[in-house]
Design a protein around this motif. Structure first.
Motif, PDB file in Angstrom:
ATOM      1  N   UNK A   1     123.980  -7.819   1.367  1.00 31.33           N
ATOM      2  CA  UNK A   1     123.485  -6.499   0.816  1.00 31.33           C
ATOM      3  C   UNK A   1     122.007  -6.317   0.992  1.00 31.33           C
ATOM      4  N   UNK A   2     121.793  -5.292   1.433  1.00 36.64           N
ATOM      5  CA  UNK A   2     120.234  -4.648   1.635  1.00 36.64           C
ATOM      6  C   UNK A   2     120.145  -3.346   0.681  1.00 36.64           C
ATOM      7  N   UNK A   3     119.271  -3.566  -0.205  1.00 39.97           N
ATOM      8  CA  UNK A   3     118.528  -2.358  -0.664  1.00 39.97           C
ATOM      9  C   UNK A   3     117.213  -2.296  -0.518  1.00 39.97           C
TER      10      UNK A   3
ATOM     11  N   UNK B   1     122.038 -15.884  11.444  1.00 38.39           N
ATOM     12  CA  UNK B   1     122.877 -16.582  10.369  1.00 38.39           C
ATOM     13  C   UNK B   1     124.330 -16.258  10.565  1.00 38.39           C
ATOM     14  N   UNK B   2     124.763 -15.149  10.930  1.00 37.00           N
ATOM     15  CA  UNK B   2     126.114 -14.825  11.247  1.00 37.00           C
ATOM     16  C   UNK B   2     126.601 -13.805  10.002  1.00 37.00           C
ATOM     17  N   UNK B   3     125.591 -13.712   9.126  1.00 31.25           N
ATOM     18  CA  UNK B   3     126.104 -12.739   7.836  1.00 31.25           C
ATOM     19  C   UNK B   3     126.328 -11.530   8.315  1.00 31.25           C
ATOM     20  N   UNK B   4     127.085 -10.674   7.654  1.00 36.66           N
ATOM     21  CA  UNK B   4     127.348  -9.193   7.941  1.00 36.66           C
ATOM     22  C   UNK B   4     126.544  -8.323   6.833  1.00 36.66           C
ATOM     23  N   UNK B   5     125.919  -7.471   7.568  1.00 33.54           N
ATOM     24  CA  UNK B   5     125.058  -6.722   6.644  1.00 33.54           C
ATOM     25  C   UNK B   5     125.581  -5.556   6.179  1.00 33.54           C
ATOM     26  N   UNK B   6     125.280  -5.011   4.756  1.00 31.70           N
ATOM     27  CA  UNK B   6     125.664  -3.995   3.995  1.00 31.70           C
ATOM     28  C   UNK B   6     124.570  -3.390   3.599  1.00 31.70           C
ATOM     29  N   UNK B   7     124.279  -1.903   3.625  1.00 30.46           N
ATOM     30  CA  UNK B   7     123.092  -1.347   3.170  1.00 30.46           C
ATOM     31  C   UNK B   7     123.615  -0.294   1.956  1.00 30.46           C
ATOM     32  N   UNK B   8     122.726  -0.646   0.905  1.00 31.26           N
ATOM     33  CA  UNK B   8     122.965   0.123  -0.273  1.00 31.26           C
ATOM     34  C   UNK B   8     122.249   1.418  -0.360  1.00 31.26           C
ATOM     35  N   UNK B   9     123.193   2.719  -0.636  1.00 35.33           N
ATOM     36  CA  UNK B   9     122.298   3.975  -0.706  1.00 35.33           C
ATOM     37  C   UNK B   9     121.651   4.119  -1.956  1.00 35.33           C
ATOM     38  N   UNK B  10     120.770   5.373  -2.082  1.00 39.22           N
ATOM     39  CA  UNK B  10     120.047   5.456  -3.324  1.00 39.22           C
ATOM     40  C   UNK B  10     121.033   6.080  -4.344  1.00 39.22           C
TER      41      UNK B  10
ATOM     42  N   UNK C   1     126.815   1.142   3.169  1.00 43.12           N
ATOM     43  CA  UNK C   1     126.856   1.632   4.445  1.00 43.12           C
ATOM     44  C   UNK C   1     127.355   0.110   4.828  1.00 43.12           C
ATOM     45  N   UNK C   2     128.561   0.124   5.541  1.00 47.56           N
ATOM     46  CA  UNK C   2     129.106  -1.236   6.149  1.00 47.56           C
ATOM     47  C   UNK C   2     130.038  -0.790   7.389  1.00 47.56           C
ATOM     48  N   UNK C   3     129.886  -1.626   8.291  1.00 44.24           N
ATOM     49  CA  UNK C   3     130.638  -1.470   9.456  1.00 44.24           C
ATOM     50  C   UNK C   3     132.340  -1.233   9.387  1.00 44.24           C
ATOM     51  N   UNK C   4     132.926  -0.505  10.014  1.00 46.64           N
ATOM     52  CA  UNK C   4     134.056   0.078   9.649  1.00 46.64           C
ATOM     53  C   UNK C   4     134.917  -1.150   9.919  1.00 46.64           C
ATOM     54  N   UNK C   5     134.914  -1.958  10.819  1.00 48.58           N
ATOM     55  CA  UNK C   5     135.886  -3.256  10.950  1.00 48.58           C
ATOM     56  C   UNK C   5     135.724  -4.284   9.837  1.00 48.58           C
ATOM     57  N   UNK C   6     134.412  -4.255   9.322  1.00 47.36           N
ATOM     58  CA  UNK C   6     134.400  -5.114   8.393  1.00 47.36           C
ATOM     59  C   UNK C   6     134.944  -4.665   6.968  1.00 47.36           C
TER      60      UNK C   6
ATOM     61  N   UNK D   1     119.364  12.066   0.256  1.00 44.03           N
ATOM     62  CA  UNK D   1     120.650  11.542  -0.235  1.00 44.03           C
ATOM     63  C   UNK D   1     121.312  10.267   0.455  1.00 44.03           C
ATOM     64  N   UNK D   2     120.658   9.132  -0.045  1.00 45.95           N
ATOM     65  CA  UNK D   2     121.249   8.024   0.549  1.00 45.95           C
ATOM     66  C   UNK D   2     120.103   7.052   0.990  1.00 45.95           C
ATOM     67  N   UNK D   3     119.089   7.563   1.375  1.00 40.58           N
ATOM     68  CA  UNK D   3     117.791   6.873   1.633  1.00 40.58           C
ATOM     69  C   UNK D   3     117.388   6.649   3.080  1.00 40.58           C
ATOM     70  N   UNK D   4     116.488   6.397   3.660  1.00 36.63           N
ATOM     71  CA  UNK D   4     116.134   6.524   4.993  1.00 36.63           C
ATOM     72  C   UNK D   4     116.724   5.224   5.506  1.00 36.63           C
TER      73      UNK D   4
END
Length: 192
Positions: free
Chosen positions: A31-33, A67-76, A84-89, A106-109
Motif C-alpha cells: 500500500x502506498x499513501x 519485486x513482483x509486489x502488487x501496488x495499492x494506492x490509498x486515497x485521502x 485504488x487497486x487493479x480490478x483483477x487483483x 477528493x482522493x488526492x493527486x
C-alpha cells in the motif's frame, strides 16, 4: 537535477533499502499513501500535482516490476482512505468495489493518477503486507497485523516525512509456544 528527478531518486533509494530489509515477495500487496502536496513542501491536501504523482508513480511501478509486489494506492480522507487497486487483483482477493472515482481534490493527486492506470477500481479497505507512507497519510489501517516499522538511512521524499512498514504474523501462545519451524521434533515436552 530537477525537483522531480530528485524526488524519484529519493524514493528509489528508500524503496531499495525497504526491500533489503523486508524481502517482499511476488504477489504481496503493497500500500502506498502519498501526499504530493507534502512532497512539494505544502500542507497535505493543499497543493497536490499530477506531475509529482506521475514521477513518483513511475518509480513505484519500477519497484513493483522488480519485486513482483502488487501496488495499492490509498486515497485521502475525503474518500475515507479508500484504496485504488487493479480490478483483477481486487477480484482475486475478494475485495468489493465501492462507487467513487478519486480526483485530485477528493482522493488526492497520487490516487487519482494511479486510478487512471491499467484497469483500476476503488475498494473500501485492504490488508497489505507492507507499505510506504509519504507525507503522513496514515496507511496503518490498510496493513495486516502486525505492522513492523522499517528504518532506513533517509526519512523523506522532497519535504514529505516518510514511514515504511512490513508485516509479520501474530505471535500467539505462551511460554511453551514455538515460533520457528526448525527443530520442532526436538521439542518433546509434556503434551497439552
Amino acid at each position: 537535477m530537477d525537483e522531480l528527478q530528485t524526488y524519484k531518486q529519493e524514493l528509489k533509494e528508500l524503496l531499495s533499502e525497504l526491500q533489503e530489509q523486508a524481502q517482499f515477495k511476488k504477489e504481496q500487496l503493497f500500500v502506498v499513501g502519498c501526499s504530493t502536496s507534502e512532497v512539494a513542501g505544502g500542507r497535505i491536501g493543499t497543493a497536490g500535482t499530477e506531475e509529482i504523482a506521475a514521477a513518483l508513480y513511475e518509480e513505484l511501478h519500477a519497484f513493483a516490476e522488480k519485486t513482483g509486489v502488487r501496488l495499492a494506492f490509498q486515497c485521502c480522507e475525503h474518500l475515507n482512505r479508500a484504496v485504488v487497486l487493479e480490478a483483477q487483483m481486487a477480484e482475486k482477493l475478494g475485495y468489493d468495489e465501492v462507487a467513487a472515482v478519486p480526483v485530485r481534490t477528493a482522493g488526492g493527486a497520487m490516487a487519482a493518477y494511479a486510478f487512471k492506470q491499467k484497469n483500476c477500481i476503488l475498494v473500501e479497505s485492504i490488508k497489505a503486507d507492507g507499505g510506504i507512507d509519504i507525507g503522513d497519510t496514515l496507511i496503518g489501517m490498510h496493513l495486516k497485523h502486525v505492522a513492523v516499522p522499517v528504518r532506513t538511512s533517509s526519512h523523506s521524499v522532497g519535504a514529505a516525512h516518510v514511514v515504511m512498514a512490513r508485516t509479520r504474523p501474530k505471535l500467539i501462545g505462551g511460554p511453551r509456544a514455538v515460533y520457528e519451524k526448525t527443530n520442532v521434533s526436538d521439542l518433546n515436552g509434556p503434551e497439552c
